[in-house]
Design a protein around this motif. Sequence first.
Motif: not given
Length: 276
Positions: A29-48
């Motif tokens: 039932g989640a509306e969003v289920a993003d698969i994010v490579h850890i490199a994008r998190l470390l680059a600051g492109e995606v935030r928890l």
Amino acid sequence: MTGQVRTLVIAGNGTNCEREVANACLLAGAEVADIVHIARLLAGEVRLDDYHFLNFAGGFLDGDDLGSAKAGVNRLQHARVAGTPETLADQIRRFVAAGKLVMGVCNGFQLMVKMGLLPALDGNIQQQTASLTFNDGGRFEDRWVYLRVDPASPCIFTRGLEGLYLPVRHGEGKFVVRDAAVLQAIEAQHLAVLQYSDERYQAPVMDYPRNPNGSVAAIAGVCDPTGRLFGLMPHPEAYVHRTHHPRWTRENDLPEEGMGLWLYQNAIRFVREQLL
């Protein structure tokens, strides 16, 4: 933050179950289920901070060098997020402090334990008190197991459940603790959410193959005292439809939903009721 349930699945460096986990979140039932490579998190492109439910998927993080998920833990704890003074571990601790959900499966469970997120006795999510090590049989195990659910556990994910039938796929799944006091605390607080059990989900078992790895006290999954952090060695994302069951062509009374989906449904329900 919108009115949508936003889930995040971290990928990269050896994970191989991220698509199945994201699919389970969407089916639940989640509306969003993003698969994010850890490199994008470390680059600051995606935030928890922009999500409600964090998933550490299974796989073979860094080839399991240094032991199950240890290299992955080092990356979270020491690699800085670009343009900030913080690490991903700092973001995860802020995520937890905000009352959000975290679930780790197989390699993800190993990561959470070695990082100190589980069992997090006394709310301490930075001290490692348990670990996962080589199976007693000395080999990789790929089989289905029966799991007893502790009805007294505070775990959000297993509310209303009595037992689960799920597959395991691991070579380092034996749950061990630092000392007897840690095990005593886990049992006293009902943090041993899942135990390998007999076919009726009644009694924990230590005999092989029903207990595939020799885990202390037959422990297959644990939560923290809040019940919002949860990890398990079996793969719930691998049984979210009846056709995933190994006997689906021979058991006509199986429900359309697989047992593993129930864990994700409980998580999504909690987010809707408590976080939106």
